[in-house]
Design an enzyme around this catalytic site. Structure first.
Site: not given
Length: 170
Positions: A58, A95
């Site tokens: 993006r 994460e």
């Protein structure tokens, strides 16, 4: 202009517990898209920028627009194995694991002034890896631009020392 009304929250995407900030409503409205582009460009006033680095995927939306309007080159940073020429890579923690970004070895020349652009600053791992790639090639990161900064994730902490600008903060 209040751009927040053009950001849609998607619950549990891409995994349970995550609230994804969807920018497609902003992109589909030509006037809002133009105003967002102008606002991001405004973050760079009076700066010399030789290259704008856009982060897969993006970050590829606004970075080439910014590069064109700044009279700068555009450099794509992609996930591992997606670029066709010799690359330099940088791994970073997620994460839930690790990922690797790559940039062509001839993308940035020593001493070039570089604007790093991505859509969202979250935990800071991606942007930090991109800045390291720029510096490995001898470039100077003059600023990191984002459409959105998720301040509660403290990603700016991983960008210690780099100027950061974001159009929206959550």
């Amino acid at each position: 202009m209040d751009f927040t009304t053009y950001i849609r929250d998607i619950e549990d995407f891409p995994k349970p517990g995550v609230v994804f900030k969807d920018i497609t409503p902003l992109l589909k409205d030509p006037k809002v898209f133009q105003k967002a582009s102008d606002a991001l460009l405004g973050f760079t006033s009076n700066m010399q920028i030789d290259k704008v680095v856009g982060v897969d995927s993006r970050g590829f939306i606004f970075a080439p627009l910014l590069a064109s309007r700044l009279g700068a080159g555009f450099v794509p940073v992609r996930k591992s194995g997606k670029l066709p020429f010799k690359t330099l890579s940088e791994s970073y923690a997620l994460e839930y694991g690790e990922d690797t970004l790559e940039m062509h070895t001839d993308a940035i020349l020593k001493g070039e002034k570089v604007l790093v652009h991505d859509d969202v600053l979250a935990t800071g791992g991606t942007a930090s890896a991109v800045c390291k790639l720029v510096e490995k090639l001898g470039g100077e990161v003059v600023q990191c631009n984002f459409l959105i900064e998720l301040t509660f994730l403290n990603g700016a902490d991983k960008l210690n020392g780099y100027p950061i600008k974001a159009l929206l903060q959550y």
